[in-house]
Write a protein that holds these residues in place. Structure first.
Motif, mmCIF file in Angstrom:
data_model
loop_
_atom_site.group_PDB
_atom_site.id
_atom_site.type_symbol
_atom_site.label_atom_id
_atom_site.label_comp_id
_atom_site.label_asym_id
_atom_site.label_seq_id
_atom_site.Cartn_x
_atom_site.Cartn_y
_atom_site.Cartn_z
ATOM 1 N N VAL A 217 0.828 -1.196 0.000
ATOM 2 C CA VAL A 217 0.000 0.000 0.000
ATOM 3 C C VAL A 217 0.862 1.246 0.000
ATOM 4 N N MET A 218 1.928 1.225 0.773
ATOM 5 C CA MET A 218 2.799 2.402 0.839
ATOM 6 C C MET A 218 3.475 2.671 -0.507
ATOM 7 N N ASP A 219 3.808 1.614 -1.244
ATOM 8 C CA ASP A 219 4.409 1.810 -2.568
ATOM 9 C C ASP A 219 3.429 2.493 -3.515
ATOM 10 N N VAL A 220 2.168 2.097 -3.448
ATOM 11 C CA VAL A 220 1.152 2.711 -4.307
ATOM 12 C C VAL A 220 0.969 4.173 -3.941
ATOM 13 N N PHE A 221 0.897 4.470 -2.625
ATOM 14 C CA PHE A 221 0.745 5.860 -2.194
ATOM 15 C C PHE A 221 1.944 6.704 -2.616
ATOM 16 N N GLU A 222 3.135 6.145 -2.481
ATOM 17 C CA GLU A 222 4.329 6.887 -2.857
ATOM 18 C C GLU A 222 4.350 7.171 -4.356
ATOM 19 N N GLU A 223 3.931 6.187 -5.148
ATOM 20 C CA GLU A 223 3.890 6.386 -6.597
ATOM 21 C C GLU A 223 2.890 7.480 -6.963
ATOM 22 N N ARG A 224 1.727 7.499 -6.334
ATOM 23 C CA ARG A 224 0.736 8.535 -6.591
ATOM 24 C C ARG A 224 1.267 9.913 -6.186
ATOM 25 N N TRP A 225 1.930 9.972 -5.056
ATOM 26 C CA TRP A 225 2.489 11.234 -4.573
ATOM 27 C C TRP A 225 3.510 11.768 -5.567
ATOM 28 N N ARG B 40 3.703 11.138 -8.771
ATOM 29 C CA ARG B 40 3.024 11.569 -9.997
ATOM 30 C C ARG B 40 2.393 12.952 -9.831
ATOM 31 N N ARG B 41 1.818 13.198 -8.663
ATOM 32 C CA ARG B 41 1.184 14.483 -8.413
ATOM 33 C C ARG B 41 2.214 15.613 -8.370
ATOM 34 N N ARG B 42 3.396 15.296 -7.854
ATOM 35 C CA ARG B 42 4.427 16.314 -7.746
ATOM 36 C C ARG B 42 5.215 16.471 -9.046
ATOM 37 N N GLY B 43 4.901 15.654 -10.042
ATOM 38 C CA GLY B 43 5.550 15.790 -11.347
ATOM 39 C C GLY B 43 6.894 15.125 -11.448
ATOM 40 N N GLN B 44 7.160 14.155 -10.612
ATOM 41 C CA GLN B 44 8.476 13.491 -10.651
ATOM 42 C C GLN B 44 8.418 12.249 -11.478
#
Length: 123
Positions: free
Chosen positions: A109-117, A119-123
């Protein structure tokens, strides 16, 4: 009625295909330790723990405390045994690197949240 030679060959071929296509399912189907037997052992252990706990309360302080504590430990161990994963036998084959690379890796779950974060920050 026994199987004919042709039926035996087809059955063996199906078993081989299953073990190569989905080794996890094949090992689960051939596993000897059934979940129902694990739950039966857990229920019996829990009932024995409750009995020891009640007897400990009835006997009184010196012996009762030790018996009650042993009953509590037995109940805890039985429930932990019921919900733990069964261990693999030492001779069981594990999936090789080719099988692992064919399937996508499980992400937490943490990997999915980190990936979404990211993407939102444009990295």
């Amino acid at each position: 009625m026994p199987l004919s030679e042709y039926e035996q060959r087809v059955l063996e071929q199906m078993e081989r295909h299953l073990s190569t296509d989905d080794p996890r399912l094949a090992t689960r189907l051939t596993q000897r330790d059934r979940p129902a037997s694990r739950y039966f052992v857990a229920v019996v252990g829990t009932l024995a723990g409750i009995l020891a706990l009640v007897l400990g309360v009835a006997l009184g302080p010196p012996l009762g405390v030790a018996l009650g504590a042993a009953g509590f430990v037995a109940m805890f161990a039985a429930v932990a045994f019921a919900f733990s994963k069964p261990r693999r036998p030492k001779g069981a084959e594990q999936a090789g690197p080719a099988t692992r690379s064919a399937r996508p890796a499980r992400r937490g779950v943490m990997d999915v949240f980190e990936e979404r974060w990211n993407r939102r920050r444009g990295q």
